[in-house]
Write an enzyme that holds these catalytic residues in place. Structure first.
Site, mmCIF file in Angstrom:
data_model
loop_
_atom_site.group_PDB
_atom_site.id
_atom_site.type_symbol
_atom_site.label_atom_id
_atom_site.label_comp_id
_atom_site.label_asym_id
_atom_site.label_seq_id
_atom_site.Cartn_x
_atom_site.Cartn_y
_atom_site.Cartn_z
ATOM 1 N N CYS A 81 41.341 -22.717 -3.376
ATOM 2 C CA CYS A 81 41.323 -21.327 -2.917
ATOM 3 C C CYS A 81 40.030 -21.106 -2.155
ATOM 4 O O CYS A 81 39.005 -21.715 -2.481
ATOM 5 C CB CYS A 81 41.400 -20.378 -4.118
ATOM 6 S SG CYS A 81 41.297 -18.639 -3.625
ATOM 7 N N ARG A 137 65.707 -27.134 -4.431
ATOM 8 C CA ARG A 137 65.877 -28.584 -4.467
ATOM 9 C C ARG A 137 67.354 -28.938 -4.636
ATOM 10 O O ARG A 137 68.210 -28.341 -4.040
ATOM 11 C CB ARG A 137 65.021 -29.209 -5.570
ATOM 12 C CG ARG A 137 63.599 -28.771 -5.548
ATOM 13 C CD ARG A 137 62.844 -29.396 -4.361
ATOM 14 N NE ARG A 137 61.600 -28.699 -4.102
ATOM 15 C CZ ARG A 137 60.458 -28.962 -4.695
ATOM 16 N NH1 ARG A 137 60.406 -29.934 -5.563
ATOM 17 N NH2 ARG A 137 59.376 -28.274 -4.403
HETATM 18 C C1 LIG Z 1 50.119 -24.452 -3.532
HETATM 19 C C2 LIG Z 1 51.464 -23.982 -4.027
HETATM 20 C C3 LIG Z 1 52.313 -24.870 -4.674
HETATM 21 C C4 LIG Z 1 53.565 -24.436 -5.139
HETATM 22 N N1 LIG Z 1 54.349 -25.305 -5.852
HETATM 23 C C5 LIG Z 1 55.543 -24.880 -6.350
HETATM 24 C C6 LIG Z 1 56.335 -25.734 -7.182
HETATM 25 O O1 LIG Z 1 55.970 -26.848 -7.523
HETATM 26 N N2 LIG Z 1 57.536 -25.264 -7.596
HETATM 27 C C7 LIG Z 1 57.989 -24.027 -7.266
HETATM 28 O O2 LIG Z 1 59.088 -23.665 -7.663
HETATM 29 N N3 LIG Z 1 57.241 -23.172 -6.521
HETATM 30 C C8 LIG Z 1 56.031 -23.568 -6.066
HETATM 31 N N4 LIG Z 1 55.239 -22.694 -5.358
HETATM 32 C C9 LIG Z 1 55.727 -21.316 -5.079
HETATM 33 C C10 LIG Z 1 55.185 -20.307 -6.108
HETATM 34 O O3 LIG Z 1 55.721 -20.547 -7.386
HETATM 35 C C11 LIG Z 1 55.512 -18.857 -5.707
HETATM 36 O O4 LIG Z 1 56.895 -18.666 -5.722
HETATM 37 C C12 LIG Z 1 54.990 -18.460 -4.320
HETATM 38 O O5 LIG Z 1 53.683 -18.945 -4.126
HETATM 39 C C13 LIG Z 1 54.969 -16.934 -4.135
HETATM 40 O O6 LIG Z 1 54.194 -16.335 -5.139
HETATM 41 P P1 LIG Z 1 52.658 -15.837 -4.911
HETATM 42 O O7 LIG Z 1 52.706 -14.843 -3.798
HETATM 43 O O8 LIG Z 1 52.261 -15.251 -6.229
HETATM 44 O O9 LIG Z 1 51.837 -17.017 -4.536
HETATM 45 C C14 LIG Z 1 53.976 -23.098 -4.921
HETATM 46 C C15 LIG Z 1 53.094 -22.211 -4.288
HETATM 47 C C16 LIG Z 1 51.847 -22.630 -3.849
HETATM 48 C C17 LIG Z 1 50.901 -21.635 -3.211
#
Ligand SMILES: Cc1cc2nc3c(=O)[nH]c(=O)nc-3n(C[C@H](O)[C@H](O)[C@H](O)COP(=O)(O)O)c2cc1C
Length: 367
Positions: A362, A167
């Site tokens: 999910c 951001r």
């Molecule tokens: C539906 C969704 C919403 C997310 N919202 C944010 C957020 O508000 N802020 C942020 O920094 N990352 C956000 N992320 C990214 C996650 O924090 C994370 O970095 C990303 O999903 C990869 O991790 P994972 O493979 O465990 O899902 C979001 C991810 C998903 C799936």
């Protein structure tokens, strides 16, 4: 068996009961449904929940710590999460979307002439002029907002704050968006100044609070991520942020390309493997001895244990895996590995749900 996953850790001054953190995740759900999701995640045994996108000022679009209703919302979240012996962290963020510039796209979106996929590049195109022309007065106001938001977060009961390094912090960090010629633009030191001052605004008001920094890394070869810190500039940014008061780093790929890059599906052309962003943790490790959290497709207990036990990462953050099965940490602790609903990284109802304005869900959820 999974000794490291289940072992406590001092994470930048905060005691965590194990090494699993719920990564910041926006849900876009009605309040009661959201509270219930967070309750299940805290009850599932993770050590800390990071609440995504807590604005550093008043907001028309997000719950804000700066108004009564928003403050009560966050207090309720704290109460829910703490009741499961789980810690809670507020991800403080300032959008880099130029709200005024966005207004011209509203009719197109409402009449569906512009799809959400088409909107994203249009909004991204507005970021560079916005960041490059933001007045010094506005910059100082936003920086102060980080400090004030952190004070309010602590008042609401949060244990930790995370500065969102994507951001606005990420756009200031990046030559792609930051074309300023004053002390906030130009050299890497100058481009780091906005983020560094945001951290200092928190540290000067709250000398003891642990400050996590979501460090968004830009990869050039091949090119992924536009905001955030170039791999080759980590050696400048990481020490500056640490000196400003950061006590831990949450490391991932920078945003502002496609959301499918930072939240990669299993068929992503480049980041399809679990632990896909951990190589950035290795790079950050060269410049700090602070705790580092890795994120990105982490879900196999053996793999996660290995990364933690080797010291490659201090904690493992998961978003989609804990959406798929909030009980992952409890099941790992009690050896019920076969009972885990493994996230297949299809992105259909989590990221997909959010993009289609249906909220984060999910495919495993019973509707
Ligand atoms: C539906 C969704 C919403 C997310 N919202 C944010 C957020 O508000 N802020 C942020 O920094 N990352 C956000 N992320 C990214 C996650 O924090 C994370 O970095 C990303 O999903 C990869 O991790 P994972 O493979 O465990 O899902 C979001 C991810 C998903 C799936």
């Amino acid at each position: 068996m999974y000794e490291t996953i289940n072992s406590p850790i001092n994470y930048g001054g905060l005691e965590l009961k194990n090494r699993i953190i719920f990564a910041p995740t926006t849900f876009g759900l009605a309040e009661d449904e959201y509270f219930e999701k967070i309750r299940k995640i805290a009850a599932g045994g993770c050590a800390m929940v990071i609440i995504g996108d807590v604005p550093v000022g008043k907001s028309q679009f997000e719950k804000s710590l700066f108004d009564k209703k928003g403050f009560a919302h966050y207090q309720k979240l704290v109460e829910i999460v703490h009741s499961y012996d789980c810690r809670i962290c507020a991800q403080l963020h300032q959008t880099d979307s130029n709200m005024l510039a966005m207004l011209k796209y509203v009719p197109g979106v409402l009449t569906k002439k512009i799809s959400m996929e088409e909107l994203r590049p249009l909004l991204n195109a507005e970021v560079a002029p916005y960041i490059s022309k933001l007045s010094a007065r506005k910059i100082h106001k936003i920086i102060n907002g980080f400090g004030e938001a952190a004070v309010l977060a602590v008042k609401a009961g949060f244990d930790m704050v995370q500065v969102h390094g994507d951001r606005m912090c990420g756009s200031f960090s990046s030559t792609v968006f930051n074309h300023r010629t004053d002390e906030y633009g130009g050299s890497a030191e100058n481009r780091a100044r906005f983020a560094v001052e945001a951290v200092k605004a928190i540290r000067s008001r709250l000398p003891e609070i642990p400050i996590d920094y979501k460090l968004a890394v830009r990869q050039e070869d091949p090119h992924y991520g536009n905001a955030g810190v170039l791999e080759s500039e980590l050696g400048i940014f990481v020490p500056l942020l640490t000196d400003a008061g950061v006590t831990s780093f949450h490391v991932t790929l920078a945003n502002h390309s496609s959301l499918e890059d930072t939240i990669p599906p299993a068929n992503h052309p480049y980041f399809k493997e679990q632990g896909c962003f951990l190589k950035f943790c290795d790079e950050v490790r060269q410049y700090t001895d602070k705790p580092i959290t890795g994120v990105g497709g982490l879900n196999q207990p053996d793999f996660v244990e290995q990364q933690l036990a080797s010291g490659r990462i201090t904690c493992a953050a998961m978003s989609r895996q804990l959406l798929a099965d909030p009980e992952w940490p409890n099941k790992v602790a009690s050896g019920q590995i076969k009972e885990i609903h493994r996230c297949v990284r299809c992105n259909k109802k989590c990221l997909g749900g959010l993009q289609q304005h249906q909220g984060t869900h999910c495919i495993y959820e019973k509707v």
